[in-house]
Write an enzyme that holds these catalytic residues in place. Structure first.
Site, mmCIF file in Angstrom:
data_model
loop_
_atom_site.group_PDB
_atom_site.id
_atom_site.type_symbol
_atom_site.label_atom_id
_atom_site.label_comp_id
_atom_site.label_asym_id
_atom_site.label_seq_id
_atom_site.Cartn_x
_atom_site.Cartn_y
_atom_site.Cartn_z
ATOM 1 N N HIS A 26 35.611 -28.390 97.110
ATOM 2 C CA HIS A 26 35.952 -29.400 98.117
ATOM 3 C C HIS A 26 34.989 -29.587 99.129
ATOM 4 O O HIS A 26 34.764 -30.560 99.603
ATOM 5 C CB HIS A 26 37.217 -28.891 98.404
ATOM 6 C CG HIS A 26 38.441 -28.837 97.559
ATOM 7 N ND1 HIS A 26 39.097 -27.552 97.183
ATOM 8 C CD2 HIS A 26 38.871 -29.718 96.635
ATOM 9 C CE1 HIS A 26 40.208 -27.814 96.615
ATOM 10 N NE2 HIS A 26 39.982 -29.442 95.950
ATOM 11 N N LYS A 50 55.855 -28.950 94.004
ATOM 12 C CA LYS A 50 54.885 -27.985 93.515
ATOM 13 C C LYS A 50 55.228 -26.667 94.046
ATOM 14 O O LYS A 50 55.981 -26.605 95.268
ATOM 15 C CB LYS A 50 53.463 -28.410 94.038
ATOM 16 C CG LYS A 50 53.115 -29.432 93.042
ATOM 17 C CD LYS A 50 51.501 -29.616 93.342
ATOM 18 C CE LYS A 50 50.908 -30.781 92.269
ATOM 19 N NZ LYS A 50 49.406 -31.093 92.814
ATOM 20 N N ARG A 99 34.566 -33.806 88.600
ATOM 21 C CA ARG A 99 33.841 -32.785 88.050
ATOM 22 C C ARG A 99 33.548 -32.819 86.806
ATOM 23 O O ARG A 99 32.294 -32.821 86.468
ATOM 24 C CB ARG A 99 34.760 -31.652 88.251
ATOM 25 C CG ARG A 99 34.732 -30.773 89.550
ATOM 26 C CD ARG A 99 36.367 -30.093 89.300
ATOM 27 N NE ARG A 99 37.436 -30.706 89.534
ATOM 28 C CZ ARG A 99 38.671 -30.232 89.281
ATOM 29 N NH1 ARG A 99 38.825 -29.033 89.851
ATOM 30 N NH2 ARG A 99 39.660 -31.140 89.518
ATOM 31 N N SER A 137 41.151 -25.048 92.261
ATOM 32 C CA SER A 137 42.039 -24.168 92.934
ATOM 33 C C SER A 137 42.723 -23.452 91.846
ATOM 34 O O SER A 137 42.871 -22.322 92.277
ATOM 35 C CB SER A 137 42.856 -24.894 93.811
ATOM 36 O OG SER A 137 42.108 -25.791 94.682
HETATM 37 P P1 ADP Z 1 44.920 -32.877 93.544
HETATM 38 O O1 ADP Z 1 46.230 -31.884 93.339
HETATM 39 O O2 ADP Z 1 44.898 -34.072 94.278
HETATM 40 O O3 ADP Z 1 44.224 -32.748 92.292
HETATM 41 P P2 ADP Z 1 42.914 -30.931 94.354
HETATM 42 O O4 ADP Z 1 43.038 -29.966 95.775
HETATM 43 O O5 ADP Z 1 43.232 -30.129 93.176
HETATM 44 O O6 ADP Z 1 44.305 -31.824 94.475
HETATM 45 O O7 ADP Z 1 41.739 -32.048 94.455
HETATM 46 C C1 ADP Z 1 41.532 -32.742 95.543
HETATM 47 C C2 ADP Z 1 40.326 -33.485 95.267
HETATM 48 O O8 ADP Z 1 39.154 -32.640 95.118
HETATM 49 C C3 ADP Z 1 40.438 -34.113 93.815
HETATM 50 O O9 ADP Z 1 39.873 -35.335 93.812
HETATM 51 C C4 ADP Z 1 39.571 -33.117 92.878
HETATM 52 O O10 ADP Z 1 39.141 -33.879 91.807
HETATM 53 C C5 ADP Z 1 38.632 -32.956 93.804
HETATM 54 N N1 ADP Z 1 37.980 -31.573 93.419
HETATM 55 C C6 ADP Z 1 38.690 -30.350 93.318
HETATM 56 N N2 ADP Z 1 37.833 -29.373 92.797
HETATM 57 C C7 ADP Z 1 36.641 -29.979 92.946
HETATM 58 C C8 ADP Z 1 35.259 -29.360 92.662
HETATM 59 N N3 ADP Z 1 35.192 -28.267 92.325
HETATM 60 N N4 ADP Z 1 34.329 -30.271 92.726
HETATM 61 C C9 ADP Z 1 34.616 -31.241 93.292
HETATM 62 N N5 ADP Z 1 35.558 -31.843 93.435
HETATM 63 C C10 ADP Z 1 36.836 -31.256 93.299
#
Ligand code: ADP
Length: 179
Positions: A26, A50, A99, A137
């Site tokens: 992120h 959630k 990703r 995450s």
């Molecule tokens: P959501 O529940 O909306 O997927 P996340 O916190 O998991 O929330 O992800 C928010 C955004 O960050 C999404 O666009 C996800 O694809 C991106 N994201 C999560 N992890 C990574 C990573 N390791 N590299 C790049 N983008 C990421």
């Protein structure tokens, strides 16, 4: 219109997500986004369905701490329709991270639905450094709670908060006083 006569309108993008917790993937996307936009609003989704590890307040506080020296990065929460929230923020774009191919289908559907809801809002996909392509995450939480090493994949403050969370889950009475 010549490029010099274009008014210097500040461009805002919203980066929405759960961020439970924020990972270096992120952080990488936020840094890339803040090189493209004048203002990036990291928007933590309030999603009652959630069961997160960290409360929304905890997530906001850790992201603020990490970006405290980056005035162009703001941290906020939102609920309801993302396109409405983006409009309130004056955003011209949503940022999402991609990703791998596995992210694509869901992200593509979301982007097209959001475009249908608001034609003026673009979704911009950014790819993280390849070393973060397998970081999520969910995986961080699983690995950490099972005793695995996550340093280098999350900011140090997130690692510390994971440690504190683990301790408070193991001993829920720690820190509470007897009446
Ligand atoms: P959501 O529940 O909306 O997927 P996340 O916190 O998991 O929330 O992800 C928010 C955004 O960050 C999404 O666009 C996800 O694809 C991106 N994201 C999560 N992890 C990574 C990573 N390791 N590299 C790049 N983008 C990421």
């Amino acid at each position: 219109m010549s490029p010099t006569s274009i008014p210097p309108t500040a461009r805002t993008a919203v980066f929405p997500g759960s961020f439970d917790p924020l990972t270096n993937g992120h952080v990488d996307i936020i840094e890339r986004g803040s090189r493209l936009f004048h203002r990036v609003v990291v928007a933590v989704a309030i999603n009652a369905e959630k069961t997160p590890l960290f409360s929304v307040d905890e997530r906001v506080s850790m992201i603020r701490e990490i970006f405290r020296d980056h005035p162009m990065v703001e941290v906020d929460t939102f609920k309801g329709l993302l396109v409405e929230y983006a409009k309130q923020q004056g955003a011209t774009a949503l940022i999402r991270g991609l990703r791998a191919v596995s992210d694509f289908e869901y992200e593509f559907q979301m982007a097209l639905m959001n475009r249908r809801l608001n034609h003026d809002l673009e979704t911009v996909f950014l790819m993280p450094d390849e070393k973060y392509t397998y970081t999520s995450s969910r995986l961080i939480k699983e690995v950490f709670m099972l005793g695995g090493e996550v340093s280098g994949l999350v900011p140090p403050t997130v690692e510390q908060r994971l440690r504190n969370k683990q301790a408070s889950l193991r001993n829920p009475m720690a820190g509470t006083r007897k009446a």
